[in-house]
Design a protein around this motif. Structure first.
Motif, PDB file in Angstrom:
ATOM      1  N   GLN A 148     -15.095   5.196  -5.735  1.00 33.15           N
ATOM      2  CA  GLN A 148     -14.441   5.650  -6.965  1.00 33.15           C
ATOM      3  C   GLN A 148     -13.034   6.155  -6.666  1.00 33.15           C
ATOM      4  O   GLN A 148     -12.866   7.128  -5.930  1.00 33.15           O
ATOM      5  N   ILE A 149     -12.041   5.505  -7.253  1.00 35.01           N
ATOM      6  CA  ILE A 149     -10.652   5.881  -6.964  1.00 35.01           C
ATOM      7  C   ILE A 149     -10.363   7.302  -7.424  1.00 35.01           C
ATOM      8  O   ILE A 149      -9.706   8.072  -6.716  1.00 35.01           O
ATOM      9  N   ASP A 150     -10.830   7.684  -8.606  1.00 33.15           N
ATOM     10  CA  ASP A 150     -10.580   9.041  -9.099  1.00 33.15           C
ATOM     11  C   ASP A 150     -11.099  10.086  -8.113  1.00 33.15           C
ATOM     12  O   ASP A 150     -10.424  11.095  -7.851  1.00 33.15           O
ATOM     13  N   PHE A 151     -12.293   9.843  -7.582  1.00 34.79           N
ATOM     14  CA  PHE A 151     -12.875  10.800  -6.648  1.00 34.79           C
ATOM     15  C   PHE A 151     -12.090  10.844  -5.339  1.00 34.79           C
ATOM     16  O   PHE A 151     -11.863  11.920  -4.771  1.00 34.79           O
ATOM     17  N   ILE A 152     -11.645   9.681  -4.860  1.00 33.70           N
ATOM     18  CA  ILE A 152     -10.830   9.639  -3.639  1.00 33.70           C
ATOM     19  C   ILE A 152      -9.553  10.456  -3.825  1.00 33.70           C
ATOM     20  O   ILE A 152      -9.172  11.255  -2.963  1.00 33.70           O
ATOM     21  N   VAL A 153      -8.893  10.264  -4.963  1.00 33.65           N
ATOM     22  CA  VAL A 153      -7.655  11.004  -5.228  1.00 33.65           C
ATOM     23  C   VAL A 153      -7.944  12.508  -5.331  1.00 33.65           C
ATOM     24  O   VAL A 153      -7.165  13.336  -4.832  1.00 33.65           O
ATOM     25  N   ASP A 154      -9.055  12.878  -5.937  1.00 32.39           N
ATOM     26  CA  ASP A 154      -9.425  14.291  -6.024  1.00 32.39           C
ATOM     27  C   ASP A 154      -9.675  14.889  -4.637  1.00 32.39           C
ATOM     28  O   ASP A 154      -9.308  16.040  -4.370  1.00 32.39           O
ATOM     29  N   LEU A 155     -10.306  14.102  -3.753  1.00 34.86           N
ATOM     30  CA  LEU A 155     -10.535  14.582  -2.385  1.00 34.86           C
ATOM     31  C   LEU A 155      -9.217  14.790  -1.643  1.00 34.86           C
ATOM     32  O   LEU A 155      -9.055  15.756  -0.894  1.00 34.86           O
ATOM     33  N   VAL A 156      -8.274  13.882  -1.863  1.00 34.23           N
ATOM     34  CA  VAL A 156      -6.947  14.058  -1.262  1.00 34.23           C
ATOM     35  C   VAL A 156      -6.297  15.326  -1.790  1.00 34.23           C
ATOM     36  O   VAL A 156      -5.771  16.151  -1.027  1.00 34.23           O
ATOM     37  N   SER A 157      -6.327  15.503  -3.099  1.00 34.88           N
ATOM     38  CA  SER A 157      -5.713  16.679  -3.719  1.00 34.88           C
ATOM     39  C   SER A 157      -6.325  17.977  -3.201  1.00 34.88           C
ATOM     40  O   SER A 157      -5.636  18.991  -3.060  1.00 34.88           O
ATOM     41  N   ALA A 158      -7.628  17.919  -2.869  1.00 35.58           N
ATOM     42  CA  ALA A 158      -8.309  19.103  -2.343  1.00 35.58           C
ATOM     43  C   ALA A 158      -8.013  19.349  -0.869  1.00 35.58           C
ATOM     44  O   ALA A 158      -8.470  20.351  -0.310  1.00 35.58           O
ATOM     45  N   GLY A 159      -7.259  18.438  -0.247  1.00 37.55           N
ATOM     46  CA  GLY A 159      -6.857  18.639   1.135  1.00 37.55           C
ATOM     47  C   GLY A 159      -7.819  18.081   2.162  1.00 37.55           C
ATOM     48  O   GLY A 159      -7.710  18.405   3.351  1.00 37.55           O
ATOM     49  N   LEU A 192       0.826  -1.203   0.000  1.00 35.97           N
ATOM     50  CA  LEU A 192       0.000   0.000   0.000  1.00 35.97           C
ATOM     51  C   LEU A 192       0.860   1.253   0.000  1.00 35.97           C
ATOM     52  O   LEU A 192       1.960   1.271   0.567  1.00 35.97           O
ATOM     53  N   MET A 193       0.335   2.293  -0.628  1.00 35.24           N
ATOM     54  CA  MET A 193       0.950   3.620  -0.601  1.00 35.24           C
ATOM     55  C   MET A 193       0.004   4.580   0.098  1.00 35.24           C
ATOM     56  O   MET A 193      -1.221   4.499  -0.079  1.00 35.24           O
ATOM     57  N   ALA A 194       0.550   5.464   0.909  1.00 32.55           N
ATOM     58  CA  ALA A 194      -0.244   6.557   1.465  1.00 32.55           C
ATOM     59  C   ALA A 194      -0.327   7.664   0.414  1.00 32.55           C
ATOM     60  O   ALA A 194       0.677   8.035  -0.202  1.00 32.55           O
ATOM     61  N   VAL A 195      -1.531   8.160   0.193  1.00 31.46           N
ATOM     62  CA  VAL A 195      -1.763   9.231  -0.785  1.00 31.46           C
ATOM     63  C   VAL A 195      -2.050  10.503   0.008  1.00 31.46           C
ATOM     64  O   VAL A 195      -3.086  10.610   0.677  1.00 31.46           O
ATOM     65  N   LEU A 196      -1.139  11.470  -0.056  1.00 29.57           N
ATOM     66  CA  LEU A 196      -1.225  12.695   0.730  1.00 29.57           C
ATOM     67  C   LEU A 196      -1.376  13.906  -0.172  1.00 29.57           C
ATOM     68  O   LEU A 196      -0.882  13.900  -1.311  1.00 29.57           O
ATOM     69  N   PRO A 197      -2.037  14.959   0.315  1.00 29.22           N
ATOM     70  CA  PRO A 197      -2.003  16.225  -0.440  1.00 29.22           C
ATOM     71  C   PRO A 197      -0.566  16.697  -0.565  1.00 29.22           C
ATOM     72  O   PRO A 197       0.253  16.495   0.345  1.00 29.22           O
ATOM     73  N   PHE A 239      -8.835  10.369   7.495  1.00 30.63           N
ATOM     74  CA  PHE A 239      -8.693   9.317   6.493  1.00 30.63           C
ATOM     75  C   PHE A 239      -9.856   9.374   5.497  1.00 30.63           C
ATOM     76  O   PHE A 239     -10.993   9.659   5.868  1.00 30.63           O
ATOM     77  N   ILE A 240      -9.544   9.066   4.253  1.00 31.35           N
ATOM     78  CA  ILE A 240     -10.553   8.855   3.214  1.00 31.35           C
ATOM     79  C   ILE A 240     -10.480   7.378   2.834  1.00 31.35           C
ATOM     80  O   ILE A 240      -9.459   6.909   2.329  1.00 31.35           O
ATOM     81  N   LEU A 241     -11.537   6.636   3.110  1.00 38.28           N
ATOM     82  CA  LEU A 241     -11.561   5.197   2.874  1.00 38.28           C
ATOM     83  C   LEU A 241     -12.531   4.850   1.752  1.00 38.28           C
ATOM     84  O   LEU A 241     -13.272   5.702   1.261  1.00 38.28           O
ATOM     85  N   PHE A 242     -12.507   3.595   1.387  1.00 46.83           N
ATOM     86  CA  PHE A 242     -13.485   3.096   0.433  1.00 46.83           C
ATOM     87  C   PHE A 242     -14.820   2.879   1.128  1.00 46.83           C
ATOM     88  O   PHE A 242     -14.917   2.919   2.357  1.00 46.83           O
ATOM     89  N   GLY A 244      -1.010  17.134  -7.744  1.00 50.39           N
ATOM     90  CA  GLY A 244      -1.631  17.566  -6.503  1.00 50.39           C
ATOM     91  C   GLY A 244      -1.464  16.627  -5.333  1.00 50.39           C
ATOM     92  O   GLY A 244      -1.932  16.925  -4.220  1.00 50.39           O
ATOM     93  N   ILE A 245      -0.814  15.462  -5.556  1.00 45.35           N
ATOM     94  CA  ILE A 245      -0.687  14.480  -4.477  1.00 45.35           C
ATOM     95  C   ILE A 245       0.750  14.004  -4.349  1.00 45.35           C
ATOM     96  O   ILE A 245       1.561  14.139  -5.274  1.00 45.35           O
ATOM     97  N   ALA A 246       1.063  13.446  -3.191  1.00 43.58           N
ATOM     98  CA  ALA A 246       2.351  12.804  -2.948  1.00 43.58           C
ATOM     99  C   ALA A 246       2.078  11.353  -2.581  1.00 43.58           C
ATOM    100  O   ALA A 246       1.151  11.060  -1.809  1.00 43.58           O
ATOM    101  N   LEU A 247       2.892  10.445  -3.106  1.00 42.59           N
ATOM    102  CA  LEU A 247       2.759   9.022  -2.821  1.00 42.59           C
ATOM    103  C   LEU A 247       3.910   8.576  -1.935  1.00 42.59           C
ATOM    104  O   LEU A 247       5.078   8.691  -2.320  1.00 42.59           O
ATOM    105  N   ILE A 248       3.578   8.078  -0.752  1.00 43.30           N
ATOM    106  CA  ILE A 248       4.588   7.672   0.220  1.00 43.30           C
ATOM    107  C   ILE A 248       4.385   6.198   0.556  1.00 43.30           C
ATOM    108  O   ILE A 248       3.264   5.790   0.897  1.00 43.30           O
ATOM    109  N   PRO A 249       5.434   5.359   0.460  1.00 40.71           N
ATOM    110  CA  PRO A 249       5.283   3.946   0.844  1.00 40.71           C
ATOM    111  C   PRO A 249       4.791   3.823   2.285  1.00 40.71           C
ATOM    112  O   PRO A 249       5.261   4.533   3.182  1.00 40.71           O
ATOM    113  N   LEU A 250       3.830   2.939   2.503  1.00 38.43           N
ATOM    114  CA  LEU A 250       3.268   2.728   3.839  1.00 38.43           C
ATOM    115  C   LEU A 250       4.057   1.627   4.531  1.00 38.43           C
ATOM    116  O   LEU A 250       4.082   0.476   4.081  1.00 38.43           O
ATOM    117  N   ASP A 251       4.708   1.979   5.616  1.00 43.56           N
ATOM    118  CA  ASP A 251       5.544   1.034   6.366  1.00 43.56           C
ATOM    119  C   ASP A 251       4.702   0.383   7.460  1.00 43.56           C
ATOM    120  O   ASP A 251       4.818   0.710   8.642  1.00 43.56           O
TER     121      ASP A 251
END
Length: 298
Positions: free
Chosen positions: A222-233, A164-169, A190-193, A251-258
């Motif tokens: 919807q993955i696109d919508f989740i990513v848009d919500l992240v990008s919007a902060g 998994l990757m953490a998706v951050l603004p 958190f924004i979950l499914f 608009g987003i940063a992808l960080i490996p989830l440890d």
């Protein structure tokens, strides 16, 4: 009592209502209501308690629902064994896939399968993991893509394992980190499914192990919508690496989830007691072939 009536009843329970069930079984709402009433009259007892727009199973309904699943599964096994006599010249591949990630994993396989077996019909069912397991139990699909661990009573063939990757603004204070864990994100919403997606359970169990109680600010299928919500902060989200890379933008940063035990490990599952028709066995053989390109960076 007939199979069509049982199927209507099962879908009312599974879908949570008569109108939703009618769409699934391709009947009118009144026909579905009549089918359930016919079943209740035949058994001599109410099967559903109707409270407003909500339908709850009665004690008799619980028994009827579990038995209906078995009867439908046995019928579908019978059809599968008869179809087995036809080999791969005719038949149906009945497969269930969750909406998240399976397009990337299986799209190329569908094209290859169609080219090899042009006369095999493909019936695709899309649900979250919980409903897909119910479809397997009822014999409504022969194979379903589920996340490990797989419930008892199913056999399975692993297909793909993605961290998994953490998706951050992009402006998040931790957006430049090399890796991140749930303790680091304890104060981030958190924004979950949507409910019913197995990935949520993995995330929440990992948080519990770390003593983190996440604030869930939004859910979507919807993955696109989740990513848009992240990008919007609005918060942070979590995606399998291949999907995260596919949806990456400025608009987003992808960080490996440890975090241990959070990998998106998907497998093809089937009922251990079921007869797998040739069409399903051919799909499993195709899935064992070397991985094809999924269109994301290594």
């Amino acid at each position: 009592m007939n199979l069509r009536t049982l199927r209507a009843f099962v879908e009312v329970v599974r879908q949570g209502g008569f109108s939703q069930a009618a769409e699934v079984v391709s009947l009118t709402q009144s026909s579905v209501s009549k089918a359930v009433k016919t079943l209740e009259d035949e058994l001599g007892t109410p099967l559903l308690s109707r409270l407003g727009h909500k339908n709850e199973l009665t004690a008799a309904g619980e028994i009827a629902y579990s038995r209906a699943l078995v009867m439908l599964a046995e019928h579908n096994d019978l059809v599968a064994q008869i179809n087995d006599l036809r080999g791969l010249k005719r038949g149906v591949l009945r497969i269930g896939l969750p909406p998240v990630g399976c397009g990337v994993v299986f799209a190329t396989m569908f094209a290859t399968y169609r080219s090899r077996y042009p006369d095999i019909d493909i019936e695709l069912t899309e649900y979250g993991s919980k409903k897909l397991r119910e479809c397997l139990d009822a014999g409504e699909v022969d194979l379903a893509a589920l996340l490990l661990p797989i419930d008892e009573g199913f056999d399975y063939q692993p297909v793909r394992n993605e961290p998994l990757m953490a998706v951050l603004p992009i402006g998040h204070p931790l957006a430049a980190r090399a890796s991140i864990d749930f303790t680091d994100l304890a104060d981030s919403p958190f924004i979950l499914f949507e409910a019913g997606f197995a990935l949520n359970a993995k995330i929440l169990k990992a948080c519990e192990r770390k003593g983190v109680m996440p604030k869930i600010t939004a859910r979507s299928g919807q993955i696109d919508f989740i990513v848009d919500l992240v990008s919007a902060g609005l918060g942070v989200a979590f995606l399998p690496r291949m999907l995260a890379h596919k949806h990456q933008h400025a608009g987003i940063a992808l960080i490996p989830l440890d975090e241990p035990h959070t990998d998106w490990h998907i497998a093809l599952a089937w009922r251990a007691s079921a007869h797998l028709p040739p069409a399903a066995r051919a799909w499993l053989e195709l899935a064992r072939e070397p991985q094809r390109s999924t269109g994301h960076p290594d």
